[in-house]
Design an enzyme around this catalytic site. Structure first.
Site, PDB file in Angstrom:
ATOM      1  N   LYS A 263       0.825  -1.212   0.000  1.00  0.00           N
ATOM      2  CA  LYS A 263       0.000   0.000   0.000  1.00  0.00           C
ATOM      3  C   LYS A 263       0.864   1.270   0.000  1.00  0.00           C
ATOM      4  CE  LYS A 263      -3.415  -2.857   0.055  1.00  0.00           C
ATOM      5  NZ  LYS A 263      -2.821  -4.105   0.507  1.00  0.00           N
TER       6      LYS A 263
ATOM      7  N   TYR B 165     -11.779 -15.140   3.331  1.00  0.00           N
ATOM      8  CA  TYR B 165     -10.802 -14.076   3.518  1.00  0.00           C
ATOM      9  C   TYR B 165     -10.332 -14.027   4.976  1.00  0.00           C
ATOM     10  CZ  TYR B 165      -8.842  -9.440   4.071  1.00  0.00           C
ATOM     11  OH  TYR B 165      -8.015  -8.401   4.384  1.00  0.00           O
TER      12      TYR B 165
ATOM     13  N   TYR C  91      -2.463 -12.568   3.329  1.00  0.00           N
ATOM     14  CA  TYR C  91      -2.155 -12.385   1.900  1.00  0.00           C
ATOM     15  C   TYR C  91      -0.949 -13.212   1.455  1.00  0.00           C
ATOM     16  CZ  TYR C  91      -5.263  -8.344   2.202  1.00  0.00           C
ATOM     17  OH  TYR C  91      -6.347  -7.527   2.388  1.00  0.00           O
TER      18      TYR C  91
HETATM   19  C1  LIG Z   1      -3.543  -5.405   0.378  1.00  0.00           C
HETATM   20  C2  LIG Z   1      -2.512  -6.478   0.421  1.00  0.00           C
HETATM   21  C3  LIG Z   1      -2.343  -7.375  -0.661  1.00  0.00           C
HETATM   22  C4  LIG Z   1      -3.246  -7.385  -1.854  1.00  0.00           C
HETATM   23  O1  LIG Z   1      -2.975  -6.348  -2.736  1.00  0.00           O
HETATM   24  P1  LIG Z   1      -4.150  -5.771  -3.628  1.00  0.00           P
HETATM   25  O2  LIG Z   1      -3.546  -4.679  -4.386  1.00  0.00           O
HETATM   26  O3  LIG Z   1      -5.234  -5.351  -2.685  1.00  0.00           O
HETATM   27  O4  LIG Z   1      -4.635  -6.881  -4.509  1.00  0.00           O
HETATM   28  C5  LIG Z   1      -1.316  -8.286  -0.602  1.00  0.00           C
HETATM   29  N1  LIG Z   1      -0.511  -8.367   0.473  1.00  0.00           N
HETATM   30  C6  LIG Z   1      -0.664  -7.561   1.532  1.00  0.00           C
HETATM   31  C7  LIG Z   1       0.241  -7.733   2.697  1.00  0.00           C
HETATM   32  C8  LIG Z   1      -1.673  -6.584   1.551  1.00  0.00           C
HETATM   33  O5  LIG Z   1      -1.813  -5.797   2.620  1.00  0.00           O
END
Ligand SMILES: *Cc1c(COP(=O)(O)O)cnc(C)c1O
Length: 335
Positions: free
Chosen positions: A49, A263, A289
């Site tokens: 992010k 999720y 993730y």
């Molecule tokens: C948000 C996030 C993702 C996913 O990325 P997107 O752009 O939302 O698909 C992957 N890994 C981490 C650690 C995240 O915080």
């Protein structure tokens, strides 16, 4: 592509490393595995992010805003990093948190939730799973505007065509590094959530005529919905950038086999992946993730989808603070 046409703030004063993972490669006996360390990006404990926020915060500042509002799950990395960027820019930040798992919000929880408070969030609103998150954020924005504030809404995950420019930029950074390293990567693997990371990488590879395929491992939605989301956003990015080529459906590869029960809900394969990277390479993944994305890559290596002789680059998108909200399961497994 000319990314310099868009305003940008800078939150990471270096390129994140690309590292070879010799022990993981040997253990799995398949392709040569490399990792792009986007967990080492700037702001509070980095992650993907940060790249999106460079463009989103620049847009907010250009519009004269004094408060940012965003949304996410109760352990959202995106919320933590948006708040950190707001602090750095001298703006206030409000979060709308979605209880995607019923009753999962605990104001005293560790991990990112703790960091929301430490970083001085101005307001947190918790809503039920499945709520209209944009509607909820607009309500907060109206309340703030009534008090004379100038709010800026950042969508979930920062995944609109402004935020996702951060991953077009990452694709260009990767290409520069691979050139400097004399490293010819065959495929890239990333987690695919709100789609900005995956779509930005696809757009960046196509727009630069590099055409390294990107394999996305879903963490939430079904394959066809996720594929459509990535495809649409990748083409919006290419149009915005004035590229002369478009993404074709075959450019978007998504696996939805590693989500498990839902999720953020742990899977045994996620626990295996988190432990394997910690104990073989000293690298911290996250439970929501990168743990699931890595579990997908491990399974696809074991099934022969990625083969010996290939070179694969896994994009580590961050998230390790969430580990501290999952200590029991990541040490002892899913019960
Ligand atoms: C948000 C996030 C993702 C996913 O990325 P997107 O752009 O939302 O698909 C992957 N890994 C981490 C650690 C995240 O915080």
């Amino acid at each position: 592509m000319n990314l310099a046409q868009f305003p940008r703030r800078h939150y990471t004063p270096y390129q994140t490393p690309i590292e070879y993972l010799p022990r993981l490669t040997r253990l799995l006996g398949g392709p040569d595995i490399y990792i792009k360390r986007d967990d080492l990006l700037g702001l509070a404990a980095g992650g993907n992010k940060t790249r999106k926020l460079e463009y989103l915060m620049a847009d907010a500042l250009a519009k004269g805003c004094d408060t940012v509002i965003t949304c996410g799950a109760v352990q959202s990395n995106h919320c933590r990093l948006t708040l950190a960027a707001a602090v750095k820019e001298g703006l206030k930040c409000h979060l709308v948190l979605e209880e995607r798992v019923p009753n999962s919000y605990n104001p005293d929880a560790s991990g990112n939730n703790y960091l929301f408070r430490l970083l001085g969030v101005e307001g947190i609103r918790v809503v039920k799973g499945g709520s209209d998150m944009m509607g909820e954020m607009k309500r907060v924005a109206d309340e703030l505007a009534a008090q004379g504030r100038i709010p800026y809404i950042i969508p979930g995950g920062g995944s609109n065509e402004i935020g996702a420019l951060g991953y077009v930029s990452c694709a260009e950074e990767i290409l520069t590094q691979l050139h400097d390293m004399d490293l010819n990567i065959d495929r890239i693997v990333c987690a695919s959530g709100s789609a900005g990371t995956h779509a930005g990488l696809v757009a960046g590879m196509i727009g630069n005529n590099a055409n390294i395929p990107v394999v996305g491992i879903g963490v939430n939605r079904k394959k066809d919905i996720q594929t459509e989301a990535v495809f649409t956003l990748a083409n919006k990015l290419l149009t915005k950038l004035g590229a002369r080529t478009a993404a074709e459906p075959a450019d978007v590869v998504v696996f939805d086999d590693y989500v498990g029960p839902g999720y953020s809900l742990p899977t045994p394969a996620m626990v295996e992946a988190v432990q394997m990277l910690a104990r073989e390479e000293g690298i911290l993944l996250d439970p929501v993730y990168t743990g699931k994305a890595m579990s997908g890559m491990i399974d696809l290596i074991r099934k022969g989808y990625f083969q010996k002789g290939e070179k694969v680059l896994f994009v580590h998108t961050g998230g390790s603070p969430a580990l501290y909200a999952y200590t029991d399961v990541t040490l002892h497994g899913v019960r």
